[in-house]
Motif scaffolding. Structure first.
Motif, mmCIF file in Angstrom:
data_model
loop_
_atom_site.group_PDB
_atom_site.id
_atom_site.type_symbol
_atom_site.label_atom_id
_atom_site.label_comp_id
_atom_site.label_asym_id
_atom_site.label_seq_id
_atom_site.Cartn_x
_atom_site.Cartn_y
_atom_site.Cartn_z
ATOM 1 N N VAL A 32 22.697 -20.553 -14.615
ATOM 2 C CA VAL A 32 21.229 -20.477 -14.659
ATOM 3 C C VAL A 32 20.642 -21.877 -14.527
ATOM 4 O O VAL A 32 19.691 -22.097 -13.772
ATOM 5 C CB VAL A 32 20.744 -19.799 -15.957
ATOM 6 N N ARG A 33 21.223 -22.830 -15.243
ATOM 7 C CA ARG A 33 20.739 -24.222 -15.162
ATOM 8 C C ARG A 33 20.823 -24.744 -13.730
ATOM 9 O O ARG A 33 19.872 -25.350 -13.224
ATOM 10 C CB ARG A 33 21.559 -25.128 -16.073
ATOM 11 N N GLU A 34 21.945 -24.508 -13.068
ATOM 12 C CA GLU A 34 22.107 -25.006 -11.705
ATOM 13 C C GLU A 34 21.128 -24.340 -10.744
ATOM 14 O O GLU A 34 20.598 -24.978 -9.839
ATOM 15 C CB GLU A 34 23.550 -24.826 -11.235
ATOM 16 N N ARG A 35 20.879 -23.066 -10.929
ATOM 17 C CA ARG A 35 19.923 -22.355 -10.066
ATOM 18 C C ARG A 35 18.508 -22.902 -10.273
ATOM 19 O O ARG A 35 17.769 -23.120 -9.304
ATOM 20 C CB ARG A 35 19.970 -20.854 -10.361
ATOM 21 N N LEU A 36 18.125 -23.120 -11.517
ATOM 22 C CA LEU A 36 16.808 -23.708 -11.792
ATOM 23 C C LEU A 36 16.691 -25.097 -11.169
ATOM 24 O O LEU A 36 15.672 -25.441 -10.570
ATOM 25 C CB LEU A 36 16.548 -23.786 -13.299
ATOM 26 N N ARG A 37 17.752 -25.885 -11.296
ATOM 27 C CA ARG A 37 17.740 -27.236 -10.717
ATOM 28 C C ARG A 37 17.623 -27.189 -9.197
ATOM 29 O O ARG A 37 16.981 -28.048 -8.594
ATOM 30 C CB ARG A 37 19.009 -27.979 -11.103
ATOM 31 N N ALA A 38 18.237 -26.189 -8.581
ATOM 32 C CA ALA A 38 18.201 -26.089 -7.115
ATOM 33 C C ALA A 38 16.836 -25.620 -6.612
ATOM 34 O O ALA A 38 16.387 -26.051 -5.547
ATOM 35 C CB ALA A 38 19.284 -25.123 -6.640
ATOM 36 N N VAL A 39 16.170 -24.748 -7.356
ATOM 37 C CA VAL A 39 14.915 -24.148 -6.897
ATOM 38 C C VAL A 39 13.693 -24.977 -7.278
ATOM 39 O O VAL A 39 12.754 -25.104 -6.490
ATOM 40 C CB VAL A 39 14.780 -22.708 -7.463
ATOM 41 N N HIS A 40 13.690 -25.562 -8.458
ATOM 42 C CA HIS A 40 12.509 -26.289 -8.949
ATOM 43 C C HIS A 40 12.610 -27.762 -8.562
ATOM 44 O O HIS A 40 12.992 -28.616 -9.359
ATOM 45 C CB HIS A 40 12.343 -26.075 -10.459
ATOM 46 N N VAL A 41 12.248 -28.025 -7.319
ATOM 47 C CA VAL A 41 12.256 -29.373 -6.737
ATOM 48 C C VAL A 41 10.861 -29.674 -6.192
ATOM 49 O O VAL A 41 10.088 -28.763 -5.916
ATOM 50 C CB VAL A 41 13.318 -29.487 -5.617
ATOM 51 N N PRO A 42 10.531 -30.954 -6.014
ATOM 52 C CA PRO A 42 9.191 -31.278 -5.521
ATOM 53 C C PRO A 42 9.045 -31.018 -4.024
ATOM 54 O O PRO A 42 9.991 -31.171 -3.260
ATOM 55 C CB PRO A 42 9.051 -32.767 -5.830
ATOM 56 N N ASP A 43 7.830 -30.630 -3.629
ATOM 57 C CA ASP A 43 7.527 -30.520 -2.203
ATOM 58 C C ASP A 43 6.893 -31.834 -1.748
ATOM 59 O O ASP A 43 6.834 -32.805 -2.512
ATOM 60 C CB ASP A 43 6.635 -29.303 -1.910
ATOM 61 N N SER A 44 6.403 -31.880 -0.519
ATOM 62 C CA SER A 44 5.839 -33.118 0.017
ATOM 63 C C SER A 44 4.548 -33.535 -0.687
ATOM 64 O O SER A 44 4.140 -34.685 -0.609
ATOM 65 C CB SER A 44 5.588 -32.971 1.518
ATOM 66 N N ASP A 45 3.903 -32.598 -1.394
ATOM 67 C CA ASP A 45 2.671 -32.905 -2.133
ATOM 68 C C ASP A 45 2.940 -33.212 -3.607
ATOM 69 O O ASP A 45 2.001 -33.384 -4.389
ATOM 70 C CB ASP A 45 1.688 -31.727 -2.049
ATOM 71 N N GLY A 46 4.215 -33.237 -4.009
ATOM 72 C CA GLY A 46 4.555 -33.514 -5.395
ATOM 73 C C GLY A 46 4.385 -32.318 -6.312
ATOM 74 O O GLY A 46 4.277 -32.470 -7.519
ATOM 75 N N ARG A 47 4.379 -31.120 -5.742
ATOM 76 C CA ARG A 47 4.264 -29.900 -6.529
ATOM 77 C C ARG A 47 5.600 -29.166 -6.511
ATOM 78 O O ARG A 47 6.409 -29.342 -5.605
ATOM 79 C CB ARG A 47 3.164 -29.014 -5.979
ATOM 80 N N CYS A 48 5.835 -28.332 -7.501
ATOM 81 C CA CYS A 48 7.119 -27.634 -7.632
ATOM 82 C C CYS A 48 7.237 -26.514 -6.605
ATOM 83 O O CYS A 48 6.376 -25.647 -6.514
ATOM 84 C CB CYS A 48 7.258 -27.069 -9.036
ATOM 85 N N ARG A 49 8.325 -26.531 -5.846
ATOM 86 C CA ARG A 49 8.578 -25.465 -4.862
ATOM 87 C C ARG A 49 8.975 -24.148 -5.517
ATOM 88 O O ARG A 49 8.775 -23.087 -4.952
ATOM 89 C CB ARG A 49 9.694 -25.881 -3.909
#
Length: 91
Positions: A32-49
């Motif tokens: 679960v931790r790895e999946r969250l780390r993979a999905v919750h990354v910044p986009d080009s505007d600095g917002r969470c994808r």
């Protein structure tokens, strides 16, 4: 924490406490931790994808789930274009 102390918490203190508690729980769930780390990354505007909504913009990264997924690691320097006063931090 006693119930009397919790009654005197501010909303921000409560939120940080709950994020910390969630981070402790999730340490036992490495997938679960790895999946969250993979999905919750910044986009080009600095917002969470990973934080999506049909009614509002994604939060600035790092989002609360990023902090939960990284446990003790949120103390490291996240790349975030937001001013320091607007960054989410564990206390």
């Amino acid at each position: 924490m006693t119930s009397a102390a919790r009654r005197h918490e501010t909303f921000a203190q409560r939120n940080f406490r709950l994020i910390g508690e969630a981070a402790e729980i999730i340490t036992g769930w490495p997938q679960v931790r790895e999946r969250l780390r993979a999905v919750h990354v910044p986009d080009s505007d600095g917002r969470c994808r990973g934080c999506t909504s049909q009614t509002r913009r994604a939060p600035e990264w790092p989002c609360a789930l990023t902090l939960v997924a990284h446990g003790e690691e949120p103390r490291r320097d996240f790349t975030n274009p937001a001013p320091a006063s607007h960054r989410a931090r564990l206390v």
